[in-house]
Design a protein around this motif. Structure first.
Motif, PDB file in Angstrom:
ATOM      1  N   GLY A   9       0.918  -0.937   0.347  1.00  0.00           N
ATOM      2  CA  GLY A   9       0.240   0.135   0.067  1.00  0.00           C
ATOM      3  C   GLY A   9       0.819   1.496  -0.069  1.00  0.00           C
ATOM      4  O   GLY A   9       2.011   0.679  -0.288  1.00  0.00           O
ATOM      5  N   LEU A  10       0.589   2.517   0.323  1.00  0.00           N
ATOM      6  CA  LEU A  10       1.102   3.675   0.471  1.00  0.00           C
ATOM      7  C   LEU A  10       0.977   3.911   2.193  1.00  0.00           C
ATOM      8  O   LEU A  10       0.064   4.095   2.373  1.00  0.00           O
ATOM      9  CB  LEU A  10       0.536   4.442  -0.883  1.00  0.00           C
ATOM     10  CG  LEU A  10       0.869   6.292  -0.547  1.00  0.00           C
ATOM     11  CD1 LEU A  10       1.372   6.424  -0.918  1.00  0.00           C
ATOM     12  CD2 LEU A  10      -0.281   6.869  -1.099  1.00  0.00           C
ATOM     13  N   VAL A  11       2.642   4.828   1.813  1.00  0.00           N
ATOM     14  CA  VAL A  11       2.245   4.572   3.895  1.00  0.00           C
ATOM     15  C   VAL A  11       3.412   6.053   3.964  1.00  0.00           C
ATOM     16  O   VAL A  11       4.513   6.058   2.266  1.00  0.00           O
ATOM     17  CB  VAL A  11       3.151   3.540   4.151  1.00  0.00           C
ATOM     18  CG1 VAL A  11       4.163   2.958   3.559  1.00  0.00           C
ATOM     19  CG2 VAL A  11       3.715   4.466   5.708  1.00  0.00           C
ATOM     20  N   GLN A  12       3.528   6.919   4.653  1.00  0.00           N
ATOM     21  CA  GLN A  12       4.067   8.004   4.162  1.00  0.00           C
ATOM     22  C   GLN A  12       5.936   7.549   4.637  1.00  0.00           C
ATOM     23  O   GLN A  12       5.690   6.060   5.949  1.00  0.00           O
ATOM     24  CB  GLN A  12       4.751   8.962   5.716  1.00  0.00           C
ATOM     25  CG  GLN A  12       2.916  10.466   4.298  1.00  0.00           C
ATOM     26  CD  GLN A  12       2.008  11.041   5.959  1.00  0.00           C
ATOM     27  OE1 GLN A  12       2.348  10.762   6.737  1.00  0.00           O
ATOM     28  NE2 GLN A  12       1.755  11.702   5.537  1.00  0.00           N
ATOM     29  N   ALA A  13       7.037   8.299   5.024  1.00  0.00           N
ATOM     30  CA  ALA A  13       8.234   8.157   5.211  1.00  0.00           C
ATOM     31  C   ALA A  13       8.034   7.289   6.751  1.00  0.00           C
ATOM     32  O   ALA A  13       7.836   8.636   7.583  1.00  0.00           O
ATOM     33  CB  ALA A  13       8.927   8.479   4.653  1.00  0.00           C
ATOM     34  N   GLY A  14       8.350   6.922   6.967  1.00  0.00           N
ATOM     35  CA  GLY A  14       9.167   6.966   8.781  1.00  0.00           C
ATOM     36  C   GLY A  14       7.343   5.801   9.507  1.00  0.00           C
ATOM     37  O   GLY A  14       7.395   5.505  10.385  1.00  0.00           O
ATOM     38  N   GLY A  15       6.133   5.049   8.013  1.00  0.00           N
ATOM     39  CA  GLY A  15       5.630   4.247   8.745  1.00  0.00           C
ATOM     40  C   GLY A  15       6.037   2.421   8.396  1.00  0.00           C
ATOM     41  O   GLY A  15       7.473   2.265   8.698  1.00  0.00           O
ATOM     42  N   SER A  16       4.737   1.884   8.566  1.00  0.00           N
ATOM     43  CA  SER A  16       5.343   0.388   8.160  1.00  0.00           C
ATOM     44  C   SER A  16       3.903  -0.174   7.916  1.00  0.00           C
ATOM     45  O   SER A  16       3.022   0.694   7.974  1.00  0.00           O
ATOM     46  CB  SER A  16       5.012   0.084   9.894  1.00  0.00           C
ATOM     47  OG  SER A  16       5.990   0.744  11.129  1.00  0.00           O
ATOM     48  N   LEU A  17       4.268  -1.459   7.454  1.00  0.00           N
ATOM     49  CA  LEU A  17       3.677  -1.836   6.646  1.00  0.00           C
ATOM     50  C   LEU A  17       4.050  -3.528   6.875  1.00  0.00           C
ATOM     51  O   LEU A  17       4.673  -3.866   7.782  1.00  0.00           O
ATOM     52  CB  LEU A  17       2.935  -2.171   5.315  1.00  0.00           C
ATOM     53  CG  LEU A  17       3.250  -0.604   5.098  1.00  0.00           C
ATOM     54  CD1 LEU A  17       3.494  -0.838   3.147  1.00  0.00           C
ATOM     55  CD2 LEU A  17       1.631  -0.643   4.856  1.00  0.00           C
ATOM     56  N   ARG A  18       2.344  -4.698   7.003  1.00  0.00           N
ATOM     57  CA  ARG A  18       3.287  -5.502   7.003  1.00  0.00           C
ATOM     58  C   ARG A  18       2.899  -6.733   5.771  1.00  0.00           C
ATOM     59  O   ARG A  18       1.920  -6.366   5.369  1.00  0.00           O
ATOM     60  CB  ARG A  18       2.899  -6.411   8.473  1.00  0.00           C
ATOM     61  CG  ARG A  18       3.082  -7.617   8.535  1.00  0.00           C
ATOM     62  CD  ARG A  18       2.844  -8.448   9.817  1.00  0.00           C
ATOM     63  NE  ARG A  18       1.731  -8.670   9.924  1.00  0.00           N
ATOM     64  CZ  ARG A  18       0.572 -10.073  10.484  1.00  0.00           C
ATOM     65  NH1 ARG A  18       1.196 -10.771  12.047  1.00  0.00           N
ATOM     66  NH2 ARG A  18      -0.420 -10.503  10.587  1.00  0.00           N
ATOM     67  N   LEU A  19       3.584  -7.038   5.321  1.00  0.00           N
ATOM     68  CA  LEU A  19       3.808  -7.904   4.368  1.00  0.00           C
ATOM     69  C   LEU A  19       3.284  -8.915   4.506  1.00  0.00           C
ATOM     70  O   LEU A  19       3.728  -9.886   5.990  1.00  0.00           O
ATOM     71  CB  LEU A  19       4.351  -7.772   3.258  1.00  0.00           C
ATOM     72  CG  LEU A  19       4.962  -6.411   2.516  1.00  0.00           C
ATOM     73  CD1 LEU A  19       6.300  -6.767   1.280  1.00  0.00           C
ATOM     74  CD2 LEU A  19       3.773  -6.012   2.484  1.00  0.00           C
ATOM     75  N   SER A  20       2.096  -9.923   4.131  1.00  0.00           N
ATOM     76  CA  SER A  20       1.924 -11.066   4.342  1.00  0.00           C
ATOM     77  C   SER A  20       2.013 -12.038   2.789  1.00  0.00           C
ATOM     78  O   SER A  20       1.725 -11.850   1.920  1.00  0.00           O
ATOM     79  CB  SER A  20       0.396 -11.641   4.311  1.00  0.00           C
ATOM     80  OG  SER A  20       0.584 -11.284   6.019  1.00  0.00           O
ATOM     81  N   CYS A  21       2.677 -13.647   3.122  1.00  0.00           N
ATOM     82  CA  CYS A  21       2.266 -14.437   1.527  1.00  0.00           C
ATOM     83  C   CYS A  21       1.797 -16.329   2.161  1.00  0.00           C
ATOM     84  O   CYS A  21       2.428 -16.128   3.318  1.00  0.00           O
ATOM     85  CB  CYS A  21       3.950 -14.182   1.348  1.00  0.00           C
ATOM     86  SG  CYS A  21       4.254 -15.455   0.208  1.00  0.00           S
TER      87      CYS A  21
END
Length: 123
Positions: A9-21
């Motif tokens: 997705g779209l996130v601002q610098a410094g942010g977090s994401l969790r990818l799943s597979c």
């Protein structure tokens, strides 16, 4: 195994994401798993990998301390937690599996690949 990546997705610098597979197939727990990424106009880059047991991991230097790979064999899923994201992390992220238990950085040693999930980090 068949692999399906999600969580981009779209996130601002410094942010977090969790990818799943998510993996289909009864042999997932014997596979080593990896994450790669590919930015427009660039070659596919190794990011992280994890052994079948989850006890051993491997990271590219540029993400050490920011990204964490993990797996849940009961759920047939591998994760990539990404913190402190930077604009240069923008890319399509791919998960890959190695039936031979390879958890290194060479893409052609992985047997199965998922479709990419796009991560965009804005500055």
């Amino acid at each position: 195994v068949q692999l399906q990546a999600s969580g981009g997705g779209l996130v601002q610098a410094g942010g977090s994401l969790r990818l799943s597979c998510a993996a289909s197939g009864r042999t997932f727990s014997s596979y080593a798993m990896g994450w790669f990424r590919q930015a427009p106009g660039k070659e596919r880059q190794f990011i992280a990998a994890i052994s079948w047991s989850g006890l051993r991991t491997n990271y590219v230097d540029s993400v050490k301390g920011r990204f964490t790979i993990s797996r849940d064999n009961a759920k047939n899923t591998v994760y990539l937690q990404m913190n402190s994201l930077k604009p240069e992390d923008t890319a399509a992220y791919y998960c890959a599996g190695s039936a031979r238990g390879y958890y290194g950085s060479t893409a052609n040693q992985y047997d199965d690949w998922g479709q990419g999930t796009l991560v965009t980090v804005s500055s």
